[in-house]
Design an enzyme around this catalytic site. Structure first.
Site, PDB file in Angstrom:
ATOM      1  N   ASP A  11       5.201 -15.594  -9.937  1.00  0.00           N
ATOM      2  CA  ASP A  11       5.851 -16.190 -11.007  1.00  0.00           C
ATOM      3  C   ASP A  11       6.385 -17.504 -10.337  1.00  0.00           C
ATOM      4  O   ASP A  11       5.826 -17.913  -9.220  1.00  0.00           O
ATOM      5  CB  ASP A  11       6.965 -15.443 -11.339  1.00  0.00           C
ATOM      6  N   HIS A  12       7.313 -18.213 -10.942  1.00  0.00           N
ATOM      7  CA  HIS A  12       7.710 -19.454 -10.607  1.00  0.00           C
ATOM      8  C   HIS A  12       8.488 -19.596  -9.278  1.00  0.00           C
ATOM      9  O   HIS A  12       8.775 -20.520  -8.523  1.00  0.00           O
ATOM     10  CB  HIS A  12       8.743 -20.054 -11.643  1.00  0.00           C
ATOM     11  N   CYS A  68       6.938 -11.937  -6.898  1.00  0.00           N
ATOM     12  CA  CYS A  68       7.878 -12.303  -7.812  1.00  0.00           C
ATOM     13  C   CYS A  68       9.322 -12.730  -6.954  1.00  0.00           C
ATOM     14  O   CYS A  68       8.945 -12.555  -5.644  1.00  0.00           O
ATOM     15  CB  CYS A  68       8.159 -11.762  -8.881  1.00  0.00           C
ATOM     16  N   GLY A  69      10.367 -12.599  -7.468  1.00  0.00           N
ATOM     17  CA  GLY A  69      11.469 -13.234  -6.559  1.00  0.00           C
ATOM     18  C   GLY A  69      11.801 -11.640  -5.840  1.00  0.00           C
ATOM     19  O   GLY A  69      12.035 -12.063  -4.592  1.00  0.00           O
ATOM     20  N   THR A  70      11.528 -10.392  -6.314  1.00  0.00           N
ATOM     21  CA  THR A  70      11.842  -9.377  -5.511  1.00  0.00           C
ATOM     22  C   THR A  70      10.627  -8.525  -5.541  1.00  0.00           C
ATOM     23  O   THR A  70      10.640  -7.731  -4.501  1.00  0.00           O
ATOM     24  CB  THR A  70      12.780  -8.431  -6.617  1.00  0.00           C
ATOM     25  N   GLY A  71       9.657  -8.770  -6.130  1.00  0.00           N
ATOM     26  CA  GLY A  71       8.402  -8.114  -5.941  1.00  0.00           C
ATOM     27  C   GLY A  71       8.376  -6.970  -7.091  1.00  0.00           C
ATOM     28  O   GLY A  71       7.524  -6.126  -7.268  1.00  0.00           O
ATOM     29  N   GLY A  73       9.649  -6.689 -10.665  1.00  0.00           N
ATOM     30  CA  GLY A  73       9.189  -6.752 -11.894  1.00  0.00           C
ATOM     31  C   GLY A  73       7.653  -6.859 -12.040  1.00  0.00           C
ATOM     32  O   GLY A  73       7.002  -6.303 -12.831  1.00  0.00           O
ATOM     33  N   HIS A 101      -2.008   7.047   2.550  1.00  0.00           N
ATOM     34  CA  HIS A 101      -1.498   8.125   1.751  1.00  0.00           C
ATOM     35  C   HIS A 101      -1.653   7.962   0.218  1.00  0.00           C
ATOM     36  O   HIS A 101      -1.848   9.046  -0.382  1.00  0.00           O
ATOM     37  CB  HIS A 101      -0.127   8.519   2.091  1.00  0.00           C
ATOM     38  N   ASN A 102      -1.305   6.950  -0.450  1.00  0.00           N
ATOM     39  CA  ASN A 102      -1.232   6.767  -1.809  1.00  0.00           C
ATOM     40  C   ASN A 102      -2.365   5.865  -2.337  1.00  0.00           C
ATOM     41  O   ASN A 102      -2.421   5.792  -3.496  1.00  0.00           O
ATOM     42  CB  ASN A 102       0.076   6.065  -2.209  1.00  0.00           C
ATOM     43  N   ARG A 112      12.186 -13.736  -2.703  1.00  0.00           N
ATOM     44  CA  ARG A 112      13.497 -13.912  -2.194  1.00  0.00           C
ATOM     45  C   ARG A 112      14.041 -12.998  -1.563  1.00  0.00           C
ATOM     46  O   ARG A 112      15.290 -12.885  -1.141  1.00  0.00           O
ATOM     47  CB  ARG A 112      14.402 -14.092  -3.729  1.00  0.00           C
ATOM     48  N   ARG A 135      -6.010  15.632   2.447  1.00  0.00           N
ATOM     49  CA  ARG A 135      -4.798  16.358   1.658  1.00  0.00           C
ATOM     50  C   ARG A 135      -4.238  15.459   0.794  1.00  0.00           C
ATOM     51  O   ARG A 135      -3.334  15.701  -0.230  1.00  0.00           O
ATOM     52  CB  ARG A 135      -3.772  16.769   2.661  1.00  0.00           C
ATOM     53  N   HIS A 136      -4.379  14.076   0.997  1.00  0.00           N
ATOM     54  CA  HIS A 136      -3.490  13.437   0.029  1.00  0.00           C
ATOM     55  C   HIS A 136      -4.443  13.123  -1.406  1.00  0.00           C
ATOM     56  O   HIS A 136      -3.656  12.539  -2.370  1.00  0.00           O
ATOM     57  CB  HIS A 136      -3.669  11.769   0.579  1.00  0.00           C
ATOM     58  N   ARG A 139      -2.681  14.775  -4.413  1.00  0.00           N
ATOM     59  CA  ARG A 139      -1.328  14.120  -4.881  1.00  0.00           C
ATOM     60  C   ARG A 139      -1.569  12.901  -5.661  1.00  0.00           C
ATOM     61  O   ARG A 139      -1.024  12.635  -6.714  1.00  0.00           O
ATOM     62  CB  ARG A 139      -0.515  13.763  -3.779  1.00  0.00           C
TER      63      ARG A 139
HETATM   64  C1  RB5 Z   1      12.886 -14.174 -11.985  1.00  0.00           C
HETATM   65  O1  RB5 Z   1      14.198 -14.704 -12.181  1.00  0.00           O
HETATM   66  C2  RB5 Z   1      12.913 -12.837 -11.420  1.00  0.00           C
HETATM   67  O2  RB5 Z   1      13.712 -11.969 -12.354  1.00  0.00           O
HETATM   68  C3  RB5 Z   1      11.691 -12.265 -10.976  1.00  0.00           C
HETATM   69  O3  RB5 Z   1      11.119 -13.420 -10.051  1.00  0.00           O
HETATM   70  C4  RB5 Z   1      11.510 -11.017 -10.395  1.00  0.00           C
HETATM   71  O4  RB5 Z   1      12.413 -11.022  -9.114  1.00  0.00           O
HETATM   72  C5  RB5 Z   1      11.435  -9.969 -11.207  1.00  0.00           C
HETATM   73  O5  RB5 Z   1      11.683  -8.750 -10.671  1.00  0.00           O
END
Ligand code: RB5
Length: 156
Positions: A11-12, A68-71, A73, A101-102, A112, A135-136, A139
Site C-alpha cells: 500500500d502507500h 503495508c504499514g504493519t503487514g 491488514g 512447518h506451515n 512501519r 508430520r506437518h 496440520r
Molecule cells: C495504513 O494507514 C495502514 O492501516 C496499513 O498500512 C496497514 O498497516 C494495515 O494493516
C-alpha cells in the site's frame, strides 16, 4: 520446491520498501511481478493483498511478498483467498519456520515496523527454507479443512 517467480504488493506506506526489496530480489536473479501501488496516495491494502494472493493461487507465481504499514491488514486480505497461507512477521526465524512447518506461500511485513535490512533477512530466510512435509502435513491439511468446510472434524 525453490521459488523463482514472485509477486509483490503493497500500500502507500510501503512504496519505498517495496522498490528496495524488489530490486534486491531481482539482483539475486528472482523474477518479481509488481502488483502494488507506486504512488504515495492513500491506497487500500486489501487490493494488493488480494491481487498477490490470486496470482499465487493460480500458480502464476511461486510465492508472494506483501508490505503495508504493519503487514497485518494486507496479510489478512491474502488469507481470505482459498489456498493462501500468509505469514506476517518481524524477524527471520518465524519466516523460515513458517515455510518449513506451515508451508506458507506468502510472507508479509510492516514498513512501519521493520527496516529494510531486517526485511531482506526475512525474505532471505523465507525463500531459503523448504516445506518439510511429514508430520506437518496433517496440520496443514487441517487448515485447509477449516477453510473449505468451516468446520474441523478433529475438534468436534
Ligand atoms: C495504513 O494507514 C495502514 O492501516 C496499513 O498500512 C496497514 O498497516 C494495515 O494493516
Amino acid at each position: 520446491m525453490a521459488m523463482h517467480k514472485l509477486a509483490i504488493g503493497n500500500d502507500h506506506t510501503a512504496v519505498e520498501l517495496k522498490n528496495e526489496i524488489k530490486a534486491y530480489l531481482e539482483e539475486k536473479g528472482y523474477e518479481v511481478v509488481n502488483v502494488g501501488t507506486d504512488s504515495p496516495e492513500r491506497f487500500n491494502y486489501p487490493i494488493s493483498g488480494y491481487k498477490v494472493a490470486k496470482l499465487v493461487q493460480a500458480g502464476e507465481v511461486d510465492g508472494g511478498i506483501l508490505i503495508c504499514g504493519t503487514g497485518v491488514g494486507i496479510s489478512l486480505a491474502a488469507n481470505k483467498v482459498e489456498g493462501i497461507r500468509a505469514v506476517v512477521c518481524s524477524e527471520p526465524y518465524s519466516a523460515r519456520l513458517s515455510r518449513m512447518h506451515n508451508n506458507t506461500n506468502i510472507v508479509a511485513f510492516g514498513a512501519r515496523v521493520i527496516g529494510p535490512e531486517t526485511a531482506k533477512d526475512i525474505v532471505d530466510a523465507w525463500l531459503g527454507a523448504e516445506y518439510e512435509g511429514g508430520r506437518h502435513d496433517a496440520r496443514v491439511a487441517m487448515l485447509t479443512e477449516i477453510e473449505q468446510t468451516q468446520s474441523l472434524a478433529a475438534a468436534e
